[in-house]
Design an enzyme around this catalytic site. Structure first.
Site, short mmCIF file in Angstrom:
data_model
loop_
_atom_site.label_atom_id
_atom_site.label_comp_id
_atom_site.label_asym_id
_atom_site.label_seq_id
_atom_site.Cartn_x
_atom_site.Cartn_y
_atom_site.Cartn_z
N LYS A 98 5.91 1.13 11.55
CA LYS A 98 6.95 0.49 11.12
C LYS A 98 8.57 0.35 11.15
O LYS A 98 9.45 -0.89 11.41
CB LYS A 98 6.68 0.66 9.16
CG LYS A 98 6.26 0.49 8.69
CD LYS A 98 5.34 -0.57 8.53
CE LYS A 98 4.14 -0.97 8.27
NZ LYS A 98 4.10 -1.01 6.34
N SER A 113 0.62 -1.26 -0.13
CA SER A 113 -0.31 -0.20 0.35
C SER A 113 1.07 1.09 -0.25
O SER A 113 0.74 2.26 -1.18
CB SER A 113 -1.34 -0.41 1.36
OG SER A 113 -0.58 0.12 2.21
N THR A 114 1.91 1.37 0.88
CA THR A 114 2.98 2.53 0.15
C THR A 114 3.78 2.55 -0.74
O THR A 114 3.73 3.40 -1.17
CB THR A 114 3.79 1.94 1.62
OG1 THR A 114 3.39 1.75 3.26
CG2 THR A 114 4.27 3.97 1.76
N GLU A 163 11.17 -8.99 -5.12
CA GLU A 163 11.46 -7.04 -4.19
C GLU A 163 12.61 -7.58 -3.90
O GLU A 163 13.48 -5.90 -4.08
CB GLU A 163 10.83 -6.47 -2.62
CG GLU A 163 9.17 -6.67 -3.39
CD GLU A 163 8.17 -5.91 -2.44
OE1 GLU A 163 7.13 -6.00 -1.89
OE2 GLU A 163 8.49 -7.60 -0.87
#
Ligand code: 5RP
Length: 237
Positions: A135, A42-43, A117
């Site tokens: 986070k 989402s970020t 990733e």
């Protein structure tokens, strides 16, 4: 570790606002002509949307997506894309994380894209990791560590990781079927509670036959942009 502050709206403190603020701050690391690794989650999606708006306004970048989901998002925004096979090196990758410690060691893979990733981040001159304030941790391990495994070996690998002290769960979809990654593997979510020595655990996991990749990113992120108290803190490794 030097820290810089980038201002954002001082009244904005919700998690969504923090994600947006971190995504905004990441734009300063992207320049015309660059090849940009596009993260997942989402970020990272917020950063991709901002880059899409930049491209519409004339920014000349090409992206390398870290997941099928991000590829589709970037295509919908008109960001020109390349495959990893087509690039020598990626200039900068922008991605999120599930946990970020003071050495910029990360847990990633909450969104299930950790394998691509990590490959993309490792092929990048710089990895910029984005996070809302939740986070930032002093020690990794509260978030279950995702470990990508071949389905054939998932029970055996799960037992071995349990013997290291983790509580291990096969990730499933809402339907009850195992979650399948973009590369066709399964994910074991491994709750360690605390990971005092992430590099050692990373080596142990990498050495386990049946493990394809794990979500510990060690010495990969170069800058963390963490939105907190209406500001974005930049931490450098
Ligand atoms: C996906 C990831 C994500 O970057 C991570 O899970 C953070 O996601 P979000 O920005 O939605 O909190 O590693 O594999």
């Amino acid at each position: 570790m030097p820290a810089n502050n980038f201002s954002s709206d001082p009244m904005s403190h919700s998690q969504d606002d923090e994600k947006e603020a971190a995504a905004h701050a990441s734009l300063q690391f992207v320049h015309d002509g660059q090849i940009v690794g596009l993260g997942t989650g989402s970020t990272a999606s917020r950063a991709v949307r901002l880059l899409g708006a930049g491209v519409k306004a004339g920014l000349k970048i090409r992206g390398v997506p870290t997941s099928v989901h991000t590829k589709e998002l970037a295509e919908s925004l008109g960001i020109p894309l390349l495959t990893l096979d087509e690039v020598q090196q990626i200039d900068v990758t922008i991605d999120g994380a599930d946990e970020i410690d003071p050495q910029l060691q990360l847990i990633k893979g909450g969104g299930g894209a950790l394998l691509r990733e990590k490959v993309i981040a490792s092929a990048s001159r710089q990895m910029i990791v984005l996070g809302d304030s939740s986070k930032q941790v002093s020690m990794l391990g509260k978030f279950p560590l995702p470990v990508e495994v071949i389905p054939f070996a998932q029970v055996l690998v799960g037992k071995r990781i349990s013997e290291l002290g983790a509580s291990v769960h096969l990730r499933v979809e809402g339907s009850g079927k195992p979650f399948v990654t973009d590369e066709g593997h399964h994910i074991l979510d491994c709750s360690f509670g605390q990971i005092p020595d992430p590099p050692s655990l990373a080596r142990l996991l990498s050495d386990m036959p049946g493990v394809v990749e794990h979500g510990l990113f060690i010495h990969i992120a170069s800058v963390a942009l963490i939105a907190k108290n209406g500001k974005v803190l930049a931490l450098r490794r």
